[in-house]
Write a protein that holds these residues in place. Structure first.
Motif, PDB file in Angstrom:
ATOM      1  N   ASP A 348       3.718  -0.436   6.646  1.00  0.00           N
ATOM      2  CA  ASP A 348       2.863   0.635   6.132  1.00  0.00           C
ATOM      3  C   ASP A 348       2.397   0.182   4.754  1.00  0.00           C
ATOM      4  OD1 ASP A 348       1.716   2.902   4.996  1.00  0.00           O
ATOM      5  OD2 ASP A 348       3.096   4.280   6.002  1.00  0.00           O
ATOM      6  N   ARG A 349       1.186  -0.318   4.678  1.00  0.00           N
ATOM      7  CA  ARG A 349       0.713  -0.953   3.445  1.00  0.00           C
ATOM      8  C   ARG A 349       0.556   0.042   2.311  1.00  0.00           C
ATOM      9  NH1 ARG A 349      -5.145  -0.848   3.009  1.00  0.00           N
ATOM     10  NH2 ARG A 349      -6.086   0.300   4.749  1.00  0.00           N
ATOM     11  N   PHE A 350       0.583   1.337   2.620  1.00  0.00           N
ATOM     12  CA  PHE A 350       0.498   2.324   1.552  1.00  0.00           C
ATOM     13  C   PHE A 350       1.885   2.699   1.029  1.00  0.00           C
ATOM     14  CE2 PHE A 350      -3.516   2.801   3.802  1.00  0.00           C
ATOM     15  CZ  PHE A 350      -4.413   2.775   2.744  1.00  0.00           C
ATOM     16  N   VAL A 351       2.927   2.131   1.647  1.00  0.00           N
ATOM     17  CA  VAL A 351       4.288   2.313   1.156  1.00  0.00           C
ATOM     18  C   VAL A 351       4.796   1.038   0.501  1.00  0.00           C
ATOM     19  CG1 VAL A 351       6.668   2.831   1.826  1.00  0.00           C
ATOM     20  CG2 VAL A 351       4.787   4.091   2.876  1.00  0.00           C
ATOM     21  N   HIS A 352       4.532  -0.112   1.158  1.00  0.00           N
ATOM     22  CA  HIS A 352       4.996  -1.400   0.647  1.00  0.00           C
ATOM     23  C   HIS A 352       4.087  -2.493   1.164  1.00  0.00           C
ATOM     24  CE1 HIS A 352       7.721  -4.637  -0.516  1.00  0.00           C
ATOM     25  NE2 HIS A 352       8.467  -3.741  -1.150  1.00  0.00           N
ATOM     26  N   ASP A 353       3.881  -3.515   0.337  1.00  0.00           N
ATOM     27  CA  ASP A 353       3.005  -4.614   0.732  1.00  0.00           C
ATOM     28  C   ASP A 353       3.584  -5.430   1.875  1.00  0.00           C
ATOM     29  OD1 ASP A 353       1.133  -3.945  -1.163  1.00  0.00           O
ATOM     30  OD2 ASP A 353       1.932  -5.309  -2.684  1.00  0.00           O
ATOM     31  N   HIS A 354       4.912  -5.456   1.990  1.00  0.00           N
ATOM     32  CA  HIS A 354       5.572  -6.307   2.973  1.00  0.00           C
ATOM     33  C   HIS A 354       6.180  -5.463   4.097  1.00  0.00           C
ATOM     34  CE1 HIS A 354       5.059  -9.650   0.201  1.00  0.00           C
ATOM     35  NE2 HIS A 354       5.664  -8.943  -0.757  1.00  0.00           N
ATOM     36  N   ASP A 355       6.470  -6.125   5.220  1.00  0.00           N
ATOM     37  CA  ASP A 355       7.173  -5.464   6.313  1.00  0.00           C
ATOM     38  C   ASP A 355       8.558  -5.039   5.839  1.00  0.00           C
ATOM     39  OD1 ASP A 355       4.982  -6.044   7.853  1.00  0.00           O
ATOM     40  OD2 ASP A 355       5.870  -7.845   8.747  1.00  0.00           O
ATOM     41  N   MET A 356       8.964  -3.859   6.275  1.00  0.00           N
ATOM     42  CA  MET A 356      10.235  -3.294   5.823  1.00  0.00           C
ATOM     43  C   MET A 356      11.218  -3.198   6.989  1.00  0.00           C
ATOM     44  SD  MET A 356       8.618  -0.136   3.611  1.00  0.00           S
ATOM     45  CE  MET A 356       7.424   0.218   4.917  1.00  0.00           C
ATOM     46  N   PRO A 357      12.521  -3.438   6.740  1.00  0.00           N
ATOM     47  CA  PRO A 357      13.519  -3.256   7.806  1.00  0.00           C
ATOM     48  C   PRO A 357      13.657  -1.782   8.144  1.00  0.00           C
ATOM     49  CG  PRO A 357      14.592  -3.708   5.708  1.00  0.00           C
ATOM     50  CD  PRO A 357      13.125  -3.911   5.480  1.00  0.00           C
ATOM     51  N   THR A 358      14.093  -1.504   9.352  1.00  0.00           N
ATOM     52  CA  THR A 358      14.165  -0.125   9.849  1.00  0.00           C
ATOM     53  C   THR A 358      15.606   0.290  10.069  1.00  0.00           C
ATOM     54  OG1 THR A 358      13.920  -0.907  12.115  1.00  0.00           O
ATOM     55  CG2 THR A 358      11.909  -0.270  10.953  1.00  0.00           C
ATOM     56  N   ASN A 359      16.366   0.409   9.024  1.00  0.00           N
ATOM     57  CA  ASN A 359      17.756   0.828   9.145  1.00  0.00           C
ATOM     58  C   ASN A 359      17.842   2.223   9.758  1.00  0.00           C
ATOM     59  OD1 ASN A 359      20.535   0.958   8.849  1.00  0.00           O
ATOM     60  ND2 ASN A 359      20.404   1.678   6.740  1.00  0.00           N
ATOM     61  N   GLY A 360      18.566   2.348  10.876  1.00  0.00           N
ATOM     62  CA  GLY A 360      18.751   3.655  11.515  1.00  0.00           C
ATOM     63  C   GLY A 360      17.617   4.080  12.412  1.00  0.00           C
ATOM     64  N   LEU A 435       9.646  -7.306  16.149  1.00  0.00           N
ATOM     65  CA  LEU A 435       8.619  -6.332  16.513  1.00  0.00           C
ATOM     66  C   LEU A 435       8.165  -5.597  15.251  1.00  0.00           C
ATOM     67  CD1 LEU A 435      10.426  -4.812  19.638  1.00  0.00           C
ATOM     68  CD2 LEU A 435       8.814  -6.729  19.582  1.00  0.00           C
ATOM     69  N   ILE A 436       6.894  -5.349  15.149  1.00  0.00           N
ATOM     70  CA  ILE A 436       6.325  -4.681  13.976  1.00  0.00           C
ATOM     71  C   ILE A 436       5.737  -3.344  14.402  1.00  0.00           C
ATOM     72  CG2 ILE A 436       4.745  -4.830  12.032  1.00  0.00           C
ATOM     73  CD1 ILE A 436       6.840  -7.016  11.987  1.00  0.00           C
TER      74      ILE A 436
END
Length: 643
Positions: A348-360, A435-436
């Motif tokens: 989500d480029r409006f949250v963070h420039d990079h891909d984020m891990p999905t804990n939980g 997977l993204i």
């Protein structure tokens, strides 16, 4: 001393299986559990009930052939008994009933094979069933509204119930619900205890729906007898055979004392979760095994510690899944199943420039369909897990077949679906790689209300009417929504004007009521309600498109209309139309099924400075035609879009 071997005794009317720890008695050939002898109790089941009302599999079904036969409740009575395995280590017995055209309209049109298993040295027994709808022209079309296993325990002994750590207590008696002792409230399941046997319960509300659980948490529940110290527990080690995914809510234990294992049911979902079968549509499914566990304490130990032991036993059963001992070829063992692993990241480029891990995050395999279709899937199997801190996931012991991989991420909108179908074969280990998931997003967040977690729990849940309380929940903020009658509190808080939420000033945990319900008028009828969201905007791009995201946590025969800056405009900017049948509000649920809408708002409709969204829930024939919000967000225009 080694435990004695399992013994099987068969007579004209009963089958008894005994391993020296407990003895299970079933009717022959119907396969109804008529007795369970354990410890010093000759029968833990209710001896005052008829034998066929103590421990049974049942269904609720409706014909789909125009005959008008609907909502038929049927206890499954088998017509044939067979011994599948008989040894000192294990006895498995079968009670089956084949269906043929001569039974049309009389019984649910399924071949049903109920199995019961007792192991050497085991303080409990297992039960599972194979249901089959034949793929023949004579096979009747029908819908399956519910199927479950039910046990009715001795009310003179089992008076302490445990559903989870926060919901366990001594319970009212079944007699307290009878006329003169209990006063029915808005619906028959809810009763105000006005003259209970025990004065301590006077003034409380008893309602079985206060004890429902989501599938993801519904693994062990049951009852405790103090004298003698005996626990009776229903343990479900896997969700694979229950419908609707991890968030589906089901009944479990309630006053009776009743102990249930529900496999198919429409509660908190409605017709969407009722499987329908056409004439000649082939289908087969194994429900279970579930484990009925009995335990006791030594010496002077507190009987209430049996709950802790039941939780430990639940973990033992989970680690043993899939069981190696069921004999049916329709229940695949571990080496006949496959595994899938991978990593899920979120972008989500409006949250963070990079891909984020999905804990939980929740990742699962279910029948191929559209994104999010898993929550309405009700014929086949599902397999779910949660991601680790870095987004890794592993789904084990998947039955062979073809699936889509689905996911949803708490804290983000929407549903993920991997477009590539996954075929599971025996012994496979499939790595799907990284997977993204890109959640719905058009532009930056201008404001938001709530948390996107498919629940309304973060919003304002009022205190209950003091006349209608369950004392168990009085000091439990997270279970506050389970109190009876909260829907009536809205009209008390807003007797004339509806809720107004001002972005930047209001607090959704205090100022956003948990459900948009109709208001009761002086003549006792109801009217729809219109909530307002007031917000300020500057530098509006009048030729651009703004997006209003509305995620609903539940809906019941409701319609949500959206208007902008003119509440009296004849045609709304957006309407959901009539949606939902989850009935979650009277059943004390904080969510039903999940709905997500994206509303285009042209910049020309917005004003420099003060703006208002009007959210109208129009339907008002009953107090329960309502919606629960999960999350609302207004997004600005896409900065890359051409204006």
């Amino acid at each position: 001393m080694a435990p004695i071997g399992v013994q099987l005794q068969i007579d004209d009317h009963h089958v008894m299986i005994d391993n020296g720890i407990l003895q299970v008695t079933l009717s022959n050939p119907e396969g109804i559990v008529t007795g369970v002898r354990y410890n010093s109790l000759d029968n833990v089941l209710e001896v005052l009930d008829n034998e066929n009302q103590r421990g049974y599999w049942d269904v609720v079904w409706s014909a789909l052939d125009g005959s008008g036969k609907t909502g038929i409740f049927e206890v499954i009575r088998a017509t044939s008994f067979n011994v599948i395995v008989e040894s000192e280590e294990l006895v498995e017995v079968s009670f089956s009933r084949p269906w043929d055209p001569s039974l049309k309209g009389k019984f649910v049109p399924l071949n049903i094979d109920k199995r019961f298993i007792l192991l050497r040295g085991c303080s409990g027994f297992y039960t599972y069933a194979i249901y089959e709808h034949l793929g023949s022209r004579e096979s009747q079309a029908f819908s399956l509204g519910e199927t479950r296993v039910a046990f009715k325990l001795r009310k003179d002994k089992f008076q302490y119930m445990a559903v989870d750590d926060d919901r366990r207590r001594y319970m009212p008696l079944p007699d307290d619900r009878l006329p003169g002792r209990g006063q029915p409230l808005a619906y028959p399941e809810a009763v105000l205890l006005v003259n209970p046997v025990e004065d301590a319960f006077k003034g409380e509300v008893d309602d079985k729906y206060q004890y429902t659980c989501e599938n993801r948490n519904l693994m062990v529940h049951g009852w405790i007898s103090n004298d003698p110290a005996v626990g009776f527990w229903q343990i479900t080690p896997s969700d694979e055979f229950r419908t609707g995914g991890p968030l589906k809510q089901n009944l479990c234990s309630h006053v009776g004392p009743t102990c249930l294992a529900v496999f198919v049911g429409a509660h908190y979902a409605g017709d969407d979760l009722i499987p329908k079968f056409g004439q000649g549509e082939p289908w087969k499914k194994v429900f279970g095994p579930v484990f009925i566990y009995l335990n006791t304490v030594a010496g002077e130990e507190d009987p209430l510690t049996l709950w802790d032991d039941a939780k430990r036993q639940m973990m033992v059963e989970v680690s043993s899944w899939p069981y190696s001992f069921p004999s049916s070829e329709d229940f695949p063992k571990s080496n006949q199943r496959g595994n899938v692993n991978g990593k899920l990241l979120i972008h989500d480029r409006f949250v963070h420039d990079h891909d984020m891990p999905t804990n939980g995050a929740y990742v699962g395999l279910a029948t191929p369909g559209e994104a999010g279709s898993w929550q309405r899937e009700c014929k086949d199997y599902q397999f779910w897990t949660e991601t680790c801190e870095n987004g890794d996931f592993s789904i084990k012991n998947i039955r062979t077949g073809t699936y889509n991989l689905y996911a949803w991420v708490p804290g983000f909108l929407g549903d993920y679906r991997n477009e590539v179908a996954i075929t599971i074969t025996p012994g496979c280990n499939i790595n799907v790689g990284t997977l993204i998931y890109e959640p719905p997003r058009n532009g930056p967040t201008l404001w938001e209300i709530g948390i996107p977690d498919r629940s309304a729990a973060e919003f304002y849940v009022p205190d209950p009417n003091p006349q209608y309380v369950n004392k168990l929940f009085l000091d439990q903020p997270k279970n506050k929504f389970r109190q009876y009658g909260l829907w009536e509190r809205y009209g008390e808080l807003y007797p004339q004007e509806d809720l107004v939420f001002t972005v930047g000033e209001s607090d959704y945990s205090k100022d956003w009521f948990y459900a948009q319900v109709p208001r009761k008028k002086e003549d006792k009828s109801y009217e729809g309600t219109t909530w307002q969201i007031k917000f300020k905007l500057e530098n509006i791009q009048r030729s651009a498109t703004y997006i209003l995201r509305i995620a609903l946590a539940g809906a019941s025969l409701a319609e949500l209309q959206v208007r902008v800056n003119d509440r009296n405009k004849p045609r709304p900017l957006f309407t959901t139309g009539l949606i939902g049948r989850d009935n979650a509000i009277p059943r004390h649920g904080i969510h039903g099924l999940y709905w997500l809408y994206s509303v285009d708002v042209l910049g020309s409709l917005l004003l420099e400075g003060d703006n208002t969204f009007y959210l109208t829930q129009t339907r008002s024939q009953s107090p329960f035609q309502a919606i629960m919000y999960d999350y609302i967000r207004l997004e600005g225009p896409n900065p890359k879009a051409k204006i």
